[in-house]
Design a protein around this motif. Structure first.
Motif, PDB file in Angstrom:
ATOM      1  N   ASN A  81       0.866  -1.179   0.000  1.00 59.24           N
ATOM      2  CA  ASN A  81       0.000   0.000   0.000  1.00 59.24           C
ATOM      3  C   ASN A  81       0.896   1.219   0.000  1.00 59.24           C
ATOM      4  OD1 ASN A  81       0.768   0.332   2.900  1.00 59.24           O
ATOM      5  ND2 ASN A  81      -0.521  -1.499   3.110  1.00 59.24           N
ATOM      6  N   GLY A 365       1.317  -0.527  -9.737  1.00 63.59           N
ATOM      7  CA  GLY A 365       1.272   0.921  -9.767  1.00 63.59           C
ATOM      8  C   GLY A 365       2.405   1.565  -8.990  1.00 63.59           C
ATOM      9  N   GLU A 379       0.622  11.512  -4.203  1.00 64.22           N
ATOM     10  CA  GLU A 379      -0.615  12.125  -4.679  1.00 64.22           C
ATOM     11  C   GLU A 379      -0.876  11.773  -6.149  1.00 64.22           C
ATOM     12  OE1 GLU A 379       0.025  16.211  -3.812  1.00 64.22           O
ATOM     13  OE2 GLU A 379      -0.387  15.999  -1.664  1.00 64.22           O
ATOM     14  N   ALA A 382      -2.061   8.073  -6.248  1.00 63.12           N
ATOM     15  CA  ALA A 382      -3.416   7.958  -5.717  1.00 63.12           C
ATOM     16  C   ALA A 382      -4.432   8.563  -6.677  1.00 63.12           C
ATOM     17  CB  ALA A 382      -3.497   8.637  -4.350  1.00 63.12           C
ATOM     18  N   GLY A 383      -4.075   9.707  -7.293  1.00 62.85           N
ATOM     19  CA  GLY A 383      -4.987  10.357  -8.221  1.00 62.85           C
ATOM     20  C   GLY A 383      -5.291   9.496  -9.440  1.00 62.85           C
ATOM     21  N   LYS A 384      -4.323   8.717  -9.874  1.00 62.01           N
ATOM     22  CA  LYS A 384      -4.517   7.820 -11.024  1.00 62.01           C
ATOM     23  C   LYS A 384      -4.993   6.429 -10.599  1.00 62.01           C
ATOM     24  CE  LYS A 384      -0.837   9.984 -13.786  1.00 62.01           C
ATOM     25  NZ  LYS A 384       0.451   9.735 -14.480  1.00 62.01           N
ATOM     26  N   LYS A 385      -5.165   6.261  -9.279  1.00 59.17           N
ATOM     27  CA  LYS A 385      -5.556   4.965  -8.709  1.00 59.17           C
ATOM     28  C   LYS A 385      -4.544   3.865  -9.014  1.00 59.17           C
ATOM     29  CE  LYS A 385     -10.524   5.997  -8.805  1.00 59.17           C
ATOM     30  NZ  LYS A 385     -10.481   6.494  -7.420  1.00 59.17           N
ATOM     31  N   LEU A 386      -3.306   4.271  -9.241  1.00 62.56           N
ATOM     32  CA  LEU A 386      -2.265   3.280  -9.484  1.00 62.56           C
ATOM     33  C   LEU A 386      -1.925   2.503  -8.218  1.00 62.56           C
ATOM     34  CD1 LEU A 386       0.093   5.227 -11.913  1.00 62.56           C
ATOM     35  CD2 LEU A 386      -1.172   3.144 -12.417  1.00 62.56           C
ATOM     36  N   ASP A 387      -2.254   3.070  -7.055  1.00 60.45           N
ATOM     37  CA  ASP A 387      -2.006   2.341  -5.809  1.00 60.45           C
ATOM     38  C   ASP A 387      -2.919   1.126  -5.689  1.00 60.45           C
ATOM     39  OD1 ASP A 387      -4.046   4.361  -5.605  1.00 60.45           O
ATOM     40  OD2 ASP A 387      -4.149   3.957  -3.460  1.00 60.45           O
ATOM     41  N   THR A 388      -3.937   1.056  -6.525  1.00 56.82           N
ATOM     42  CA  THR A 388      -4.841  -0.106  -6.482  1.00 56.82           C
ATOM     43  C   THR A 388      -4.366  -1.240  -7.384  1.00 56.82           C
ATOM     44  OG1 THR A 388      -6.255   0.697  -8.288  1.00 56.82           O
ATOM     45  CG2 THR A 388      -6.780   1.446  -6.060  1.00 56.82           C
ATOM     46  N   GLN A 390      -2.351  -3.947  -7.689  1.00 61.70           N
ATOM     47  CA  GLN A 390      -1.558  -4.842  -6.846  1.00 61.70           C
ATOM     48  C   GLN A 390      -1.788  -6.277  -7.306  1.00 61.70           C
ATOM     49  OE1 GLN A 390       0.459  -3.966  -4.411  1.00 61.70           O
ATOM     50  NE2 GLN A 390      -0.132  -1.902  -3.828  1.00 61.70           N
TER      51      GLN A 390
END
Length: 749
Positions: A81, A365, A379, A382-388, A390
């Motif tokens: 995360n 991401g 930021e 997170a803005g591109k939802k690349l942290d999702t 996985q």
């Protein structure tokens, strides 16, 4: 579809989702497609996806076994995360992937080892598997695709440091030694015991070699580095550290992505161009000298480099000039592979048993570790939802559209004679594996054919492979090596043979070695002369009167080429004063020798001989201290915890004076406090670190620098001297700071 100049769009296929914990065959399924617009591949090549989730997750490295199957390292725990919480859980594994229906796509996977902590590398060596688990290096026997007896090779292998700066690579070189990226030791299993000895510390993530055996590597901000000489040839004097022969930057760091790039320091001037495209590499890794023999001739021994932050792979052309190497961008303004898919994260490249080049795509991401990730990049992701993005991962294969791949061989069934024949293959993977299997077989019937190969002129370094099989079989002698040196017309073979000859240095051989040295110098070959200079250490200790003059002749012959003076300084190793007294060194050699004598007198050795573990960098140390001390109240993400402590992210105390921030950490805070316009009533005083004897001024600096990197709008710096001033500047009253004091005191005065 329009194709620009020499580039063509690649067609790829994505493997259907499957389950792998036990391993099973995949039945009929429809393979989803990736849009070809996402990838641009150099003309004449095609890209195929041969394995993906959920056959594997977060792959970071691979190796092929004797049957040609892929064994993949899955570093599932890496940055689970944006906060990096849970990273050290034992979720990593090593899996075996197979293509059982022979359609070119993996359809079966089984776990060989699991419950590993951030595994980073593996290598099939000595009939078993060498791998990394947490800080330790292990060797495990393989019994019917299951782990057998385990041996702890090195408990300190990846001790200290950060996962992005921990030892990895594990590459068997042509000299029968296993080398690493980011670690100053090499390994060898000899007579049933693991040998560990110092070597130059190279690179950050990934290591590769050319046909001669020179090593190449890089770090995140350097496209390509390399050594001009074979490993461990110019570091034999413990009090001398070469600056020319090793660790050379070989190519430009310029990079050419095809989309705007989200990178860690993108807000800094000069990182991105006016279009928002990355200008130079910031996360280069996984270099590979292509030695597969299945690409057009112009691509042989090109160095390909992963650039995951910009979703591309570079191609560098090596230029060899006897004792120097340079590299250049293959196609100006364009990359070998470039993608608009921000999940494409190539992190490692490998030559395959079929001659193809294999790409390990971590496909995620977040590709920046928490210790280094800036608020800016956090930021952006997170803005591109690349942290999702996985729990994905892919292995891709690059092939030529004009050359035919080799069938994948099953070397587990090869005879000794077949393996000897494989040493002449244009496929470097096959030559490398045949060399090691011949040593493991211990079949002395091949000594004759190998000796003839070592003396002959041949392509693909076949003679050198044969030479090191003989070395591994303990079948070399002074006479054999002398014959090879005298008969070979290939300087590279002579260079390796000279190094091996040194172990046979003996008083009765001094005369023969002197005669051979004279004959070799008469060839006027720079490569031969350089390696002669680096191979006389043992001989000069036997007879300095005989061999110091040989070194002096080489010095004068190459007075304008400092790599020779480094070679001679390395060889002298304790004979510097005798050389100064009896020879007339060139100015540069005299400078090297004088500096080495001074270092010897101070016992100031080259650091590779004294450093055992990776040093923990300040950002990683700051992260660990923050997590241990600050995160309990302020949260691991710095967003604060309700009714316990205010947020740090967005706080004027993080974005303001660094000395004031140091004072807060040292002396603590009590009473109500406003943060970012909101009033917080603290139930307890913020604890002070002033009297904690385990926390130094530098520790405070590291904590602050971590907050500046991860939480501040624009990072600022502070020194340990500044922290010491704040330590001595105790607040009036209770000794704990109040909001009034924080606002009224001029901490920067």
């Amino acid at each position: 579809m329009t194709v620009k100049r020499s580039y063509t769009l690649a067609f790829t296929s994505l493997l259907a989702l499957t389950t792998v914990m036990v391993g099973f065959n995949v039945g009929s399924f429809e393979e989803p497609k990736i849009s070809p617009e996402n990838y641009i591949v150099e003309d004449g090549f095609k890209l195929k996806l041969i394995a993906s989730e959920s056959l594997l997750k977060a792959p970071v490295s691979l190796d092929f076994d004797d049957k040609g199957r892929m064994w993949v390292v899955e570093m599932i725990g890496y940055m689970p995360n944006l906060e990096g919480i849970g990273e050290e859980e034992p979720t990593g594994r090593i899996s075996i992937l197979e293509d059982r229906d022979k359609n070119g796509v993996a359809d079966h996977a089984k776990v060989f080892l699991d419950k590993l902590v951030l595994p980073r590398a593996l290598a099939h060596v000595y009939g078993g598997l060498l791998y990394v688990d947490g800080p330790k290096l292990w060797f495990v026997e393989i019994k019917n695709d299951k782990p057998g007896k385990k041996t702890l090779v090195d408990p300190l292998y990846a001790e200290g440091g950060n996962v992005e700066h921990s030892s990895n690579g594990l590459m068997m070189n042509i000299d029968n030694w296993i080398y690493n990226a980011n670690y100053n030791f090499r390994y060898q299993l000899k007579n049933g015991k693991w040998v560990k000895e110092p070597t130059t510390d190279r690179g950050q993530w990934g290591i590769t070699r050319d046909n001669f055996g020179r090593l190449y590597y890089n770090n995140n901000s350097t496209n390509l580095q390399g050594d001009y000489v074979l490993p461990n040839k110019v570091i034999r004097n413990k009090f001398f550290k070469p600056t020319i022969a090793e660790h050379q930057r070989l190519a430009s760091n310029r990079v050419y992505p095809i989309h705007q790039t989200s990178v860690n320091r993108g807000y800094q001037p000069g990182v991105l161009d006016e279009k928002g495209f990355l200008k130079e590499v910031t996360a280069a890794c996984g270099p590979l000298v292509y030695r597969g023999g299945a690409f057009p001739e112009a691509y042989n021994q090109n160095v390909f480099v992963c650039v995951p932050e910009a979703n591309l792979i570079k191609r560098n052309i090596l230029h060899f000039d006897n004792t120097k190497i340079t590299a250049s961008q293959a196609t100006e303004g364009k990359e070998f592979i470039a993608s608009t898919d921000e999940g494409f994260r190539p992190v490692n490249l490998f030559n395959g048993p079929d001659g193809a080049m294999y790409v390990v795509d971590m496909h995620r991401g977040i590709i920046q570790h928490k210790a280094y990730i800036s608020q800016y990049l956090t930021e952006q992701l997170a803005g591109k939802k690349l942290d999702t993005l996985q729990n994905a991962g892919r292995i891709l294969k690059i092939t030529s559209t004009t050359a035919k791949l080799n069938p994948v061989p099953d070397l587990s069934k090869a005879t000794a004679n077949q393996l000897v024949a494989s040493l002449s293959s244009p496929n470097g993977w096959l030559r490398d594996r045949a060399q090691q299997l011949l040593i493991q077989k211990k079949d002395l019937s091949v000594v004759g054919p190998l000796t003839r190969l070592a003396k002959a002129d041949n392509s693909f370094s076949t003679a050198i492979h044969a030479l090191y099989v003989l070395e591994g079989l303990n079948a070399l002698s002074f006479a054999t090596l002398s014959d090879i040196i005298n008969q070979s017309k290939q300087p590279e073979t002579v260079a390796h043979a000279l190094g091996l000859l040194e172990r046979f240095a003996a008083p009765q051989q001094v005369g023969k070695m002197k005669a051979m040295s004279t004959q070799l110098l008469a060839r006027n070959d720079e490569t031969v002369d350089l390696y002669l200079a680096m191979s006389l250490r043992a001989w000069s200790k036997l007879s300095e009167g005989t061999f110091l003059p040989v070194l002096a002749e080489i010095d004068k012959k190459y007075v304008s080429k400092p790599i020779f003076q480094e070679a001679i300084t390395s060889t002298l190793d304790g004979q510097e004063e005798q050389y100064l007294a009896s020879m007339d060194p060139s100015d540069l050699l005299k400078k090297n020798i004088t500096a080495t004598i001074a270092r010897r007198q101070k016992n100031d050795m080259n650091s590779i001989y004294v450093v055992q573990t990776n040093e923990v960098d300040t950002r990683t140390k700051g992260l660990k201290l923050f997590r241990a001390i600050c995160a309990t109240c302020h949260g691991p993400d710095g967003k604060g915890i309700q009714d316990l402590a205010p947020p740090l992210k967005g706080s004027e105390y993080i974005d303001g004076s660094m000395k004031r921030l140091a004072a807060i950490i040292l002396h603590g805070v009590s009473g109500p406090i406003h943060v970012n316009g909101k009033l917080y009533h603290l139930n307890n005083e913020m604890p002070a670190l002033l009297n904690n004897k385990d926390i130094s001024d530098q520790d405070i600096v590291d904590i602050i620098q971590y907050t500046q990197n991860a939480l501040a709008k624009e990072g600022k710096r502070i020194s340990a001297a500044d922290v010491k001033k704040m330590r001595d500047k105790k607040p009036a009253g209770s000794g704990v700071l109040t909001e009034k004091q924080l606002l009224e005191d001029d901490f920067d005065k």
